[in-house]
Design a protein around this motif. Structure first.
Motif: not given
Length: 205
Positions: A124-129, A141-145, A151-152, A158-162
């Motif tokens: 969750t923290d890494e997703i938010a960051s 910006d090419p870094a967006r992809v 993020i995906e 995270r879903h798998g951990a839950f």
């Protein structure tokens, strides 16, 4: 047998009986203390496990409604984490349970729950960051992809951990069944307390 010899034997026999009686009383007292300590440990860990089971059920119900990882779901997960911390603070009481296999099962379960929760919180923290970083990039910006793909991936992890948390917590019921006679407690009170919130979060079809 002379009177002196009879008196001596009476003293010896009395001393032996007193020693045996004292030993038996000490052993009985030790047994009762051990039994009460085991009952206290069974109550403690039975309650911790029961609360974790119920909070996980509520968190899973919350995940299925609205924002899967919204504030309410995360508060429930943090409450589960506090229960694992209560276990850690009282872990030495685990040795009051005489069943070595039961001790190992409880400890292994709690370790898996703790590690899985860490995975959910860290994800969750890494997703938010990462989302924050993505929001600060220009549209071309090419870094967006790359960040969007990251993020995906993090969301899936995270879903798998839950899911693994829910699967792990399903192992609690057999442990509660073992702890119940030791604690002389059903642990049903927790289910009663959360029954109304559970019905609200899981309305009939």
């Amino acid at each position: 047998m002379t009177a002196d010899a009879a008196t001596l034997w009476a003293v010896v026999i009395g001393a032996v009986l007193a020693t045996v009686g004292g030993f038996a009383a000490t052993q009985l007292e030790h047994f009762m203390r051990r039994r009460e300590s085991e009952r206290g440990a069974a109550l403690l860990f039975g309650e911790v496990l029961s609360v974790i089971e119920l909070l996980t059920e509520l968190a899973e119900a919350s995940r299925r409604q609205g924002d899967p990882y919204g504030p309410f779901t995360m508060r429930l997960l943090r409450a589960i984490r506090r229960e694992t911390e209560a276990y850690d603070r009282n872990r030495e009481s685990l040795y009051d349970l005489r069943d070595a296999k039961l001790r190992a099962q409880i400890h292994a379960l709690m370790v898996r729950i703790t590690l899985t929760l860490d995975g959910v919180f860290d994800g969750t923290d890494e997703i938010a960051s990462t989302q924050k970083t993505l929001a600060g990039l220009s549209a071309d910006d090419p870094a967006r992809v790359e960040l969007a793909g990251l993020i995906e991936s993090l969301l899936e992890t995270r879903h798998g951990a839950f899911d693994f948390l829910v699967e792990t917590v399903s192992e609690i019921k057999p442990l509660i069944a073992i702890l119940r006679p030791l604690a002389r407690e059903t642990f049903d009170a927790y289910a009663t307390v959360v029954e109304r919130p559970r019905r609200l979060m899981n309305p009939p079809a």
